[in-house]
Each structure stands twice: as structure tokens, then as C-alpha cells.
Design a protein around this motif. Structure first.
Motif: not given
Ligand code: ATP
Ligand code: HMH
Length: 271
Positions: A214-219
Motif C-alpha cells: 500500500a505504501a508503494a501504491v501511495t508513493a
């Protein structure tokens, strides 16, 4: 151009999940990471030994410190613990008018420790989901949020439809908990179903896979990528991070947050 992302989540002392996973992932994807900590957990690869939620005031103040000065291009929420925290976080997101909100509806740690109070599920649906650009439940979380059992591909699509109806713009139901030789994540935008599939890697070191994904999606959303582009990068990022696992600790170890960047560097001839 400096892209920025804010994670509103819990701290994992073991460094594999939560705030720590988010900041490492933002950094690896060239996005400046900021944090508002909702709870401190005493945690390692064996389990969760303690959970200490912060006062709502302390959480709101951290968000305001970021919002009133630095601003952000995207926001990720992770462990929110209580309905009071959820309502306060949603209010701040609305107040600053932030878009690109990724809601990872964290409920239970891998070892079974609750990271969200049961009565807070309703608050999540009511306050936060309508603000979300992307929601990233795993299968058990999607079951709790929709009230239905997910046992087949058709069930997964139906759950995605129900989640979309809560006001979320994109639903990703992750396949880490599925059976079979593939790990397949389903993206639904209200019109089309798209699958992001990889070989399921045989490892016990999957602590923090959901947070990292989810953090990669956010970035990627922070950089202006579409949801489908962001999910593809997140899938590649987590596949590399699981494949090059680190063998840390005696239980479910963390993934390797620098594996994707190393691979890109090799492919680009930089390493
Ligand atoms: N063994 C595996 N091999 C390959 N990919 C995996 C594996 N396990 C999980 N994934 C991928 O990792 C991402 C996270 O999925 P998962 O369903 O495990 O999240 P999660 O349960 O929320 O994780 P956590 O609670 O540990 O943070 C997804 O992209 C999923 O496809
Ligand atoms: C703090 C925190 N957030 C999320 C998860 C879910 O992986 C975890 N284990 N710990």
C-alpha cells in the motif's frame, strides 16, 4: 520536483511493517516520506507484545504540523486502532483537502493481534472510505468490510463491487491469503476488473507485505501515476521484496525494502 507522501499509521518496533515499512518504501521510490504515528506497538517477527495508542490530540497535531507547512501529494492510512482516531484523521484529511488517499484497512497482525477495535469497522466505512482513492484490503479484511465470505473468484469480484459502493474510487483486494500457486491482486475501478498476478513465493518471511504494497501504491500516486500504474509498480516492488527476503528474527521476518531499487539499478546499468 520533490514528491511527498504522509503515512498515518502505527509504529512497528521490528521495522518490517507499519510506519517503518511505509517510510522505507517511500524512500526507495524517490518520494519524501512523512509520518503521523497513531499507536506505538512493541512488535517483532514473533508477534505483537504491546499496543499503545496515542491520544487523539497528539495524532491530530502531527497531521496539522505536516499540513500547515509542508503539505503532501498523497496520504496512506494504516493501523488506526479506534473509531475516535478514524473520525479525527478523516476530519483532518477533509480539512486540508488532500487527494490521493490510500486506505489500508489494517485489522489484525499476522500473529492474530488486533490492531483495530471491532466497533471501529463501521467508522472506517462511514468516515474514511468515502475519501479514499484506493483501498487495499486483504481477503479477511474485505470479508469483514463487506459482511460476505470470499471463497471463489466471483466472490472476490462481488466484494470489490460492494466496497466500491462505499464511495472508494479504486478497490484492490490482495491475494496474499488466497490458495494456489499464484498471488493475484484484483483492481476494480467501478467498471473494469484487472488482475495483477505473480508466482506465490514459498517463504514465511511476509511480515509487512500489506503495508509495503500500500505504501508503494501511495508513493506512485504522489508522483501522479494512475491507480493501475501504481498497483503494477507496487506488485513488482513487493514481489522483489519477498523474493530477496532477509532472514531476520526467529518468526515471520520482514521483506527486503531495498530489493526493488537494486534490481532497477541493475536493469538500468547503474549498479
Ligand atoms: N507468498 C507470496 N508470494 C508472492 N506475493 C505475495 C505473497 N504473499 C503476499 N503477496 C503479495 O503481497 C501483497 C500483500 O498481500 P497480503 O494479502 O499478504 O497482504 P496483508 O495480509 O495485508 O499483509 P500484512 O498483514 O502482512 O501486512 C500482495 O500484492 C500479494 O499479492
Ligand atoms: C504497526 C503495524 N501496522 C500494520 C501491521 C500489519 O502488518 C502491523 N503488523 N503493525
Amino acid at each position: 520536483m520533490t514528491y511527498k507522501a504522509l503515512t498515518i499509521a502505527g509504529s512497528d518496533s521490528g521495522g518490517g511493517a507499519g510506519i517503518q515499512a511505509d517510510l522505507k518504501t517511500f524512500q526507495e521510490l524517490d518520494v519524501f516520506g512523512m509520518s503521523a504515528i497513531t499507536a506505538v506497538t512493541a512488535q517483532n517477527t514473533l508477534g505483537v507484545q504491546g499496543v499503545y495508542p496515542l491520544p487523539v490530540e497528539a495524532i491530530v497535531q502531527q497531521i496539522q504540523s505536516v499540513g500547515s507547512d509542508i503539505g503532501t501529494d498523497a496520504v496512506k492510512t494504516g493501523m488506526l486502532f479506534s473509531s475516535e482516531i478514524i473520525a479525527a484523521v478523516a476530519e483532518q484529511i477533509r480539512r486540508f483537502g488532500w487527494k490521493n488517499i490510500v486506505v489500508d484497512p489494517v485489522m489484525i497482525a499476522k500473529g492474530g493481534a488486533p490492531l483495530l477495535q471491532e466497533e471501529a469497522v463501521q467508522a472506517l466505512k462511514e468516515h474514511l472510505l468515502p475519501l479514499a482513492a484506493v483501498i487495499t484490503p486483504n481477503i479477511p479484511e474485505a470479508e469483514v468490510l463487506t459482511g460476505m465470505q470470499i471463497e471463489s473468484p466471483a466472490d472476490k469480484q462481488e466484494a470489490a463491487r460492494r466496497l466500491f459502493d462505499t464511495g472508494v474510487r479504486h478497490v484492490v483486494i490482495k491475494g496474499g491469503h488466497d490458495e494456489g500457486s499464484q498471488a493475484s491482486d484484483l483492481l476494480y475501478d467501478g467498471q473494469h476488473f484487472q488482475y495483477f498476478t505473480s508466482d506465490r513465493l514459498p517463504t514465511k518471511n511476509t511480515h509487512g507485505t500489506g503495508c509495503t504494497f500500500a505504501a508503494a501504491v501511495t508513493a506512485e500516486l504522489a508522483k501522479g501515476k494512475t491507480a493501475a500504474e501504481a498497483v503494477q509498480t507496487a506488485k513488482d516492488f513487493i514481489q522483489a521484496a519477498i523474493a530477496d527476503d532477509l532472514q531476520i528474527g526467529g518468526g515471520h521476518g520482514p521483506t527486503n525494502h531495498w530489493a526493488y531499487g537494486r534490481r532497477q539499478a541493475v536493469l538500468g546499468g547503474k549498479a
